[in-house]
Design a protein around this motif. Structure first.
Motif, PDB file in Angstrom:
ATOM      1  N   ILE A 147      67.631  19.586 -73.658  1.00 39.99           N
ATOM      2  CA  ILE A 147      67.522  19.889 -72.226  1.00 39.99           C
ATOM      3  C   ILE A 147      66.221  19.395 -71.613  1.00 39.99           C
ATOM      4  O   ILE A 147      66.081  19.357 -70.394  1.00 39.99           O
ATOM      5  N   GLY A 148      65.240  19.035 -72.436  1.00 42.56           N
ATOM      6  CA  GLY A 148      63.937  18.665 -71.901  1.00 42.56           C
ATOM      7  C   GLY A 148      63.588  17.214 -72.160  1.00 42.56           C
ATOM      8  O   GLY A 148      63.651  16.750 -73.298  1.00 42.56           O
ATOM      9  N   GLY A 149      63.204  16.494 -71.108  1.00 43.00           N
ATOM     10  CA  GLY A 149      62.702  15.134 -71.282  1.00 43.00           C
ATOM     11  C   GLY A 149      61.195  15.184 -71.405  1.00 43.00           C
ATOM     12  O   GLY A 149      60.473  14.656 -70.560  1.00 43.00           O
ATOM     13  N   TYR A 150      60.711  15.835 -72.460  1.00 38.80           N
ATOM     14  CA  TYR A 150      59.289  16.126 -72.565  1.00 38.80           C
ATOM     15  C   TYR A 150      58.491  14.876 -72.907  1.00 38.80           C
ATOM     16  O   TYR A 150      58.628  14.312 -73.988  1.00 38.80           O
ATOM     17  N   GLN A 151      57.637  14.488 -72.001  1.00 38.54           N
ATOM     18  CA  GLN A 151      56.788  13.321 -72.208  1.00 38.54           C
ATOM     19  C   GLN A 151      55.596  13.654 -73.100  1.00 38.54           C
ATOM     20  O   GLN A 151      55.160  12.830 -73.904  1.00 38.54           O
ATOM     21  N   VAL A 152      55.064  14.865 -72.963  1.00 36.00           N
ATOM     22  CA  VAL A 152      53.889  15.272 -73.737  1.00 36.00           C
ATOM     23  C   VAL A 152      54.362  15.992 -74.990  1.00 36.00           C
ATOM     24  O   VAL A 152      54.756  17.160 -74.949  1.00 36.00           O
ATOM     25  N   ASP A 195      47.219  15.234 -76.658  1.00 37.73           N
ATOM     26  CA  ASP A 195      47.413  14.765 -75.287  1.00 37.73           C
ATOM     27  C   ASP A 195      47.195  15.851 -74.246  1.00 37.73           C
ATOM     28  O   ASP A 195      46.991  15.542 -73.064  1.00 37.73           O
ATOM     29  N   ILE A 196      47.244  17.132 -74.655  1.00 44.50           N
ATOM     30  CA  ILE A 196      47.123  18.210 -73.669  1.00 44.50           C
ATOM     31  C   ILE A 196      46.347  19.410 -74.187  1.00 44.50           C
ATOM     32  O   ILE A 196      45.976  20.289 -73.420  1.00 44.50           O
ATOM     33  N   TRP A 197      46.019  19.441 -75.458  1.00 46.32           N
ATOM     34  CA  TRP A 197      45.509  20.669 -76.069  1.00 46.32           C
ATOM     35  C   TRP A 197      44.044  20.928 -75.739  1.00 46.32           C
ATOM     36  O   TRP A 197      43.272  20.018 -75.443  1.00 46.32           O
ATOM     37  N   LEU A 198      43.665  22.199 -75.806  1.00 46.96           N
ATOM     38  CA  LEU A 198      42.284  22.660 -75.757  1.00 46.96           C
ATOM     39  C   LEU A 198      42.233  23.983 -76.496  1.00 46.96           C
ATOM     40  O   LEU A 198      43.254  24.657 -76.652  1.00 46.96           O
ATOM     41  N   THR A 199      41.055  24.358 -76.960  1.00 44.78           N
ATOM     42  CA  THR A 199      40.977  25.518 -77.846  1.00 44.78           C
ATOM     43  C   THR A 199      41.036  26.849 -77.115  1.00 44.78           C
ATOM     44  O   THR A 199      41.330  27.873 -77.731  1.00 44.78           O
ATOM     45  N   ASN A 200      40.748  26.874 -75.818  1.00 44.39           N
ATOM     46  CA  ASN A 200      40.658  28.164 -75.126  1.00 44.39           C
ATOM     47  C   ASN A 200      41.664  28.317 -73.993  1.00 44.39           C
ATOM     48  O   ASN A 200      41.427  29.071 -73.046  1.00 44.39           O
ATOM     49  N   ALA A 201      42.793  27.639 -74.064  1.00 43.03           N
ATOM     50  CA  ALA A 201      43.782  27.743 -72.989  1.00 43.03           C
ATOM     51  C   ALA A 201      44.277  29.176 -72.822  1.00 43.03           C
ATOM     52  O   ALA A 201      44.468  29.659 -71.696  1.00 43.03           O
ATOM     53  N   SER A 202      44.488  29.880 -73.932  1.00 43.73           N
ATOM     54  CA  SER A 202      44.978  31.258 -73.847  1.00 43.73           C
ATOM     55  C   SER A 202      43.980  32.150 -73.125  1.00 43.73           C
ATOM     56  O   SER A 202      44.354  32.991 -72.300  1.00 43.73           O
ATOM     57  N   ASP A 229      50.152  20.600 -56.450  1.00 40.62           N
ATOM     58  CA  ASP A 229      51.374  19.808 -56.591  1.00 40.62           C
ATOM     59  C   ASP A 229      51.414  19.028 -57.902  1.00 40.62           C
ATOM     60  O   ASP A 229      52.412  19.054 -58.632  1.00 40.62           O
ATOM     61  N   ILE A 230      50.334  18.353 -58.226  1.00 37.74           N
ATOM     62  CA  ILE A 230      50.357  17.425 -59.362  1.00 37.74           C
ATOM     63  C   ILE A 230      50.455  18.130 -60.712  1.00 37.74           C
ATOM     64  O   ILE A 230      51.244  17.711 -61.569  1.00 37.74           O
ATOM     65  N   PRO A 231      49.707  19.215 -60.978  1.00 38.03           N
ATOM     66  CA  PRO A 231      49.880  19.875 -62.284  1.00 38.03           C
ATOM     67  C   PRO A 231      51.307  20.344 -62.537  1.00 38.03           C
ATOM     68  O   PRO A 231      51.763  20.372 -63.686  1.00 38.03           O
ATOM     69  N   GLY A 232      52.018  20.710 -61.465  1.00 35.12           N
ATOM     70  CA  GLY A 232      53.386  21.175 -61.641  1.00 35.12           C
ATOM     71  C   GLY A 232      54.286  20.145 -62.289  1.00 35.12           C
ATOM     72  O   GLY A 232      55.226  20.490 -63.019  1.00 35.12           O
ATOM     73  N   ARG A 233      54.000  18.882 -62.057  1.00 31.69           N
ATOM     74  CA  ARG A 233      54.827  17.830 -62.642  1.00 31.69           C
ATOM     75  C   ARG A 233      54.623  17.729 -64.150  1.00 31.69           C
ATOM     76  O   ARG A 233      55.518  17.300 -64.877  1.00 31.69           O
ATOM     77  N   TRP A 234      53.433  18.139 -64.610  1.00 33.69           N
ATOM     78  CA  TRP A 234      53.147  18.060 -66.040  1.00 33.69           C
ATOM     79  C   TRP A 234      53.623  19.294 -66.783  1.00 33.69           C
ATOM     80  O   TRP A 234      53.812  19.248 -68.004  1.00 33.69           O
ATOM     81  N   VAL A 235      53.828  20.390 -66.080  1.00 34.85           N
ATOM     82  CA  VAL A 235      54.390  21.579 -66.732  1.00 34.85           C
ATOM     83  C   VAL A 235      55.763  21.249 -67.302  1.00 34.85           C
ATOM     84  O   VAL A 235      56.064  21.521 -68.472  1.00 34.85           O
ATOM     85  N   ALA A 236      56.603  20.644 -66.479  1.00 37.53           N
ATOM     86  CA  ALA A 236      57.963  20.325 -66.916  1.00 37.53           C
ATOM     87  C   ALA A 236      58.005  19.181 -67.918  1.00 37.53           C
ATOM     88  O   ALA A 236      59.025  18.977 -68.578  1.00 37.53           O
ATOM     89  N   ASP A 244      56.333  23.723 -77.364  1.00 34.46           N
ATOM     90  CA  ASP A 244      55.451  23.968 -78.502  1.00 34.46           C
ATOM     91  C   ASP A 244      53.989  24.063 -78.077  1.00 34.46           C
ATOM     92  O   ASP A 244      53.163  24.617 -78.806  1.00 34.46           O
ATOM     93  N   TYR A 245      53.670  23.519 -76.900  1.00 32.95           N
ATOM     94  CA  TYR A 245      52.308  23.604 -76.368  1.00 32.95           C
ATOM     95  C   TYR A 245      52.329  24.471 -75.106  1.00 32.95           C
ATOM     96  O   TYR A 245      51.896  24.063 -74.031  1.00 32.95           O
TER      97      TYR A 245
END
Length: 366
Positions: free
Chosen positions: A79-84, A89-96, A145-152, A157-158
């Motif tokens: 169901i997901g066309g996940y590019q990332v 490519d997107i990780w960081l240690t303190n996102a949580s 607007d722009i971050p929303g495009r990267w959520v999908a 897993d990330y």
């Protein structure tokens, strides 16, 4: 007292008698996990990072929306066309941690701003406030607007950086909301949107056309939001009432999280993918040009926003020169804070080898 195992065995016997298939019960992720809440903070995302549930893969083949740690279902639809799908490519240690902070520090532009504190201002000051508010309304729309495009576009897993980006969308929407309200709250209104040649449109286009997440983040979180964060932190110098002071304080609180996200992601990438450092330096070259000459920085030279800031900082058009001197001090602070962030992210060599923008470095040295 009947045990959980006895109850389960009873259910299984009933299912066998009735011809029911309960095979799904045995298809599960790691079992026997118990997350414990911290007394002061409650049960946070970090508390649930236990065993396999806290171990994101370096590469993800999850195209079905399966939560990390759940058992895979072989016949699940893609169901997901996940590019990332690569962790670096997107990780960081303190996102949580940033996500939890964002949840705890939400505020309302309707009830947390003392709008009644706004009183009529001289026409030149009100026009300057409205011009700045018009600019910020537009750039905060872009920042939502722009971050929303990267959520999908990011695999579940990330999910930690995905969830933080969702809080950023909420934050930036609230900033758009609050600056629009300020423009309309005191007998003024929205003024002309930024000129395409000298303000947001050029860099907005480059952010929007970014080919991967790190490219977008370097332009948005580091260059764009970093410059705006300095303006918000200095907001008391250009605020004329408690409402405006409160707006800048709360917006700075939000913006600092977004900038921290970008810095920590770049640091993780520098540590895990050193071969990409030259690529990132190219993005920073572009961002530094925008910091000093137009683009998304309201304090950059030769823009309606910088003129508005000079009027606000000086206390009116008649004190424009004094306001401009204060604006130069803000530019210096922007440059120095930018250098600190880039060093923290692991790209400080650009300030030693002469690669950094010369005009930017003049502000740092002055």
């Amino acid at each position: 007292m009947t045990s959980l195992k006895d109850n389960f065995n009873g259910i299984q016997e009933y299912a066998d008698d009735q011809g029911l298939d309960l095979g799904w019960i045995d298809r599960q992720g790691e079992w026997g996990v118990k997350a414990s809440a911290d007394g002061a903070k409650g049960l946070t995302l970090n508390d649930t990072q236990i065993g396999s549930y806290g171990d994101p893969p370096e590469e993800s083949d999850n195209m079905t929306g399966k939560p990390r740690g759940a058992a895979a279902r072989p016949n699940a639809y893609r169901i997901g066309g996940y590019q990332v799908r690569t962790k670096s490519d997107i990780w960081l240690t303190n996102a949580s941690m940033l996500y939890e902070e964002a949840l705890q520090r939400q505020w309302s532009s309707a009830t947390d701003i003392p709008w009644q504190a706004i009183k009529p201002l001289p026409d030149d000051i009100e026009r300057a406030q409205c011009q700045l508010a018009t600019f910020l309304t537009e750039v905060e729309f872009v920042a939502a607007d722009i971050p929303g495009r990267w959520v999908a576009s990011t695999t579940p897993d990330y999910f930690e950086p995905r969830m933080f980006l969702i809080t950023q969308i909420m934050d930036e929407s609230r900033h758009l909301d609050v600056f629009r309200k300020r423009a309309l709250a005191n007998g003024g209104g929205l003024l002309q949107r930024p000129d395409i040649n000298v303000t947001t449109s050029g860099v907005v286009g480059s952010i929007d056309l970014s080919r991967d997440f790190t490219e977008m983040s370097s332009r948005l979180h580091i260059s764009g939001e970093g410059a705006v964060l300095t303006i918000f932190r200095m907001g008391e110098l250009m605020a004329y009432n408690d409402a405006e002071k409160r707006i800048y304080r709360l917006a700075a609180q939000d913006e600092s999280r977004h900038v921290a996200f970008g810095v920590m992601h770049m640091r993780y990438l520098a540590e895990t993918e050193p071969d990409r450092k030259e690529e990132i330096h190219e993005y920073l070259d572009e961002g530094e040009r925008s910091l000093v000459s137009g683009s998304q920085n309201p304090a950059a030279r030769d823009s309606a926003q910088s003129e508005s800031l000079s009027i606000l900082l000086g206390g009116g058009q008649k004190n424009f020169d004094e306001g401009y001197r204060k604006l130069l001090a803000i530019r210096k602070r922007q440059a120095k804070e930018y250098v600190q962030r880039i060093r923290s992210a692991g790209f400080g060599e650009r300030f030693e080898n002469g690669r950094a923008n010369p005009e930017l470095m003049e502000y740092v040295r002055s």
